[in-house]
Structure formats: C-alpha cells, structure tokens
Design a protein around this motif. Structure first.
Motif, PDB file in Angstrom:
ATOM      1  N   MET A 162       0.827  -1.232  -0.263  1.00 49.30           N
ATOM      2  CA  MET A 162      -0.070  -0.082   0.036  1.00 49.30           C
ATOM      3  C   MET A 162       0.876   1.212   0.056  1.00 49.30           C
ATOM      4  SD  MET A 162      -3.043   1.035   2.830  1.00 49.30           S
ATOM      5  CE  MET A 162      -4.085  -0.320   1.674  1.00 49.30           C
ATOM      6  N   THR A 163       0.626   2.257  -1.066  1.00 54.16           N
ATOM      7  CA  THR A 163       1.408   3.310  -0.936  1.00 54.16           C
ATOM      8  C   THR A 163       0.676   4.635   0.100  1.00 54.16           C
ATOM      9  OG1 THR A 163       0.065   4.436  -2.638  1.00 54.16           O
ATOM     10  CG2 THR A 163       1.959   3.011  -3.266  1.00 54.16           C
ATOM     11  N   ARG A 164       1.636   5.518   0.171  1.00 53.03           N
ATOM     12  CA  ARG A 164       1.012   6.637   1.033  1.00 53.03           C
ATOM     13  C   ARG A 164       0.042   7.085   0.261  1.00 53.03           C
ATOM     14  NH1 ARG A 164       4.497   7.671   5.207  1.00 53.03           N
ATOM     15  NH2 ARG A 164       6.583   7.037   5.090  1.00 53.03           N
ATOM     16  N   SER A 165       0.046   7.162  -0.867  1.00 50.34           N
ATOM     17  CA  SER A 165      -1.412   7.936  -1.529  1.00 50.34           C
ATOM     18  C   SER A 165      -2.570   7.134  -1.406  1.00 50.34           C
ATOM     19  CB  SER A 165      -0.918   7.926  -2.995  1.00 50.34           C
ATOM     20  OG  SER A 165      -0.941   6.920  -3.792  1.00 50.34           O
ATOM     21  N   ASP A 166      -2.261   5.953  -1.108  1.00 55.04           N
ATOM     22  CA  ASP A 166      -3.438   5.073  -0.865  1.00 55.04           C
ATOM     23  C   ASP A 166      -4.100   5.471   0.777  1.00 55.04           C
ATOM     24  OD1 ASP A 166      -3.387   3.730  -3.177  1.00 55.04           O
ATOM     25  OD2 ASP A 166      -2.109   1.813  -2.597  1.00 55.04           O
ATOM     26  N   LEU A 167      -3.046   5.571   1.541  1.00 60.74           N
ATOM     27  CA  LEU A 167      -3.434   5.776   2.868  1.00 60.74           C
ATOM     28  C   LEU A 167      -4.197   7.073   2.864  1.00 60.74           C
ATOM     29  CD1 LEU A 167      -0.452   4.421   4.973  1.00 60.74           C
ATOM     30  CD2 LEU A 167      -2.584   3.344   4.865  1.00 60.74           C
ATOM     31  N   SER A 168      -3.396   7.959   2.085  1.00 62.21           N
ATOM     32  CA  SER A 168      -4.069   9.466   2.147  1.00 62.21           C
ATOM     33  C   SER A 168      -5.416   9.387   1.604  1.00 62.21           C
ATOM     34  CB  SER A 168      -3.254  10.302   1.128  1.00 62.21           C
ATOM     35  OG  SER A 168      -3.948  11.654   1.155  1.00 62.21           O
ATOM     36  N   SER A 169      -5.691   8.692   0.663  1.00 65.67           N
ATOM     37  CA  SER A 169      -7.173   8.359   0.018  1.00 65.67           C
ATOM     38  C   SER A 169      -7.955   7.795   0.862  1.00 65.67           C
ATOM     39  CB  SER A 169      -7.110   7.773  -1.192  1.00 65.67           C
ATOM     40  OG  SER A 169      -8.401   7.563  -1.886  1.00 65.67           O
ATOM     41  N   HIS A 170      -7.726   6.966   1.629  1.00 66.86           N
ATOM     42  CA  HIS A 170      -8.511   6.148   2.673  1.00 66.86           C
ATOM     43  C   HIS A 170      -8.662   7.352   3.840  1.00 66.86           C
ATOM     44  CE1 HIS A 170      -8.346   2.266   0.845  1.00 66.86           C
ATOM     45  NE2 HIS A 170      -6.981   1.888   1.381  1.00 66.86           N
ATOM     46  N   PHE A 171      -7.895   7.871   4.338  1.00 70.50           N
ATOM     47  CA  PHE A 171      -7.976   9.067   5.307  1.00 70.50           C
ATOM     48  C   PHE A 171      -9.187  10.028   4.760  1.00 70.50           C
ATOM     49  CE2 PHE A 171      -6.988  13.261   6.722  1.00 70.50           C
ATOM     50  CZ  PHE A 171      -7.389  13.154   8.018  1.00 70.50           C
TER      51      PHE A 171
END
Length: 153
Positions: free
Chosen positions: A1-10
């Motif tokens: 999982m990339t940081r951008s995926d985490l940002s999108s989930h957030f």
C-alpha cells in the motif's frame, strides 16, 4: 500500500464522517431541535443512568473541558441535572431529567432510522460487521499510539 492509498482512505473516512454527522445532525435538529453534539452525551448519560463529566468525555474521546461545556448546555435546556457526588466532593453526578429522557427516546428512534438509511441499507450485515471491526481495530491502535493525558472531573 502506498502513502497515496493511505491518504485516499483517510480522505474517504474523514469526509464520510463529516457528511454522516452533518446529515444526522440536521435530521435531529429539524425533528427534535436537538443537535447531535448534545444527543451523543445524552445517550451516554441515559445508558449509564448517572455519571461524571469525565465518564462522558472518555466515552466520546473529547476533552473534559469541552464535555463540561456540553453538559452545561444540556442542563440549561432542562434535559439533565447535576448533583453532588457523595463519593467524590470534587465532582458532580449527571442524570437526565424526565424531559431529557423523553426527548432522548424520541431522538433515538430518529437517529436509529437515519443510521439504518445511511449505513444499514448500504452494506450487508456481514460487510457492516467487518467495517465495524476494522474501525474498532483502528481506534484501538490509535489510542495506543496517542499519549494519554487523563483528566478527572
């Protein structure tokens, strides 16, 4: 999982929470003249029967100072009352008034209907259980990573 995926989930989580809060708040205000910010502490008081400001703050994961102000507003509207805590003279015990209990009962039905409409109808019971379990896990991890600053009131 990339940081951008985490940002999108957030982003999705926070925006969904904001949208859900706004919709339910509007429904409670329109039908019961009760903002969600007062409904939530009233639910806790109703569930516990008698509690301290600290108990409400802990259940809602908000500050004791902010909770005390919420309780002041609920009390000034005639929906709860404070009385001296016989076990600890530094704190008060809070309970709902009969009017507060009646309002909470009516508002709870509206709240439950709106949650069913916005959550229950969107996900299967199994998906909703998985979603709830994932949120509980995330909250637990977040609590462990956040330094405790407990206040008693």
């Amino acid at each position: 999982m990339t940081r951008s995926d985490l940002s999108s989930h957030f982003d999705n989580l926070v925006r969904f929470e904001t949208e859900l809060w706004t919709a339910i708040d509007q429904k409670l205000r329109t039908e019961h003249d009760l903002p969600l910010s007062r409904f939530e502490p009233m639910q806790i008081i109703g569930r516990l029967g008698s509690c301290r400001v600290f108990d409400i703050a802990e259940a809602l994961a908000i500050t004791v100072g902010g909770t005390s102000k919420l309780v002041d507003r609920i009390e000034s509207s005639g929906h709860c009352r404070r009385q001296s805590n016989p076990a600890d003279k530094r704190s008060s015990l809070i309970e709902l008034t009969p009017e507060g209990n009646a309002l909470l009962g009516r508002a709870k039905a509206t709240f439950d209907d709106e949650l069913e409409r916005r959550l229950g109808s969107a996900l299967t019971p199994e998906a909703l259980d998985r979603f709830g379990a994932a949120l509980a896990t995330l909250r637990e991890v977040n609590r462990r990573l956040t330094p405790a600053t407990k206040e008693k009131s």
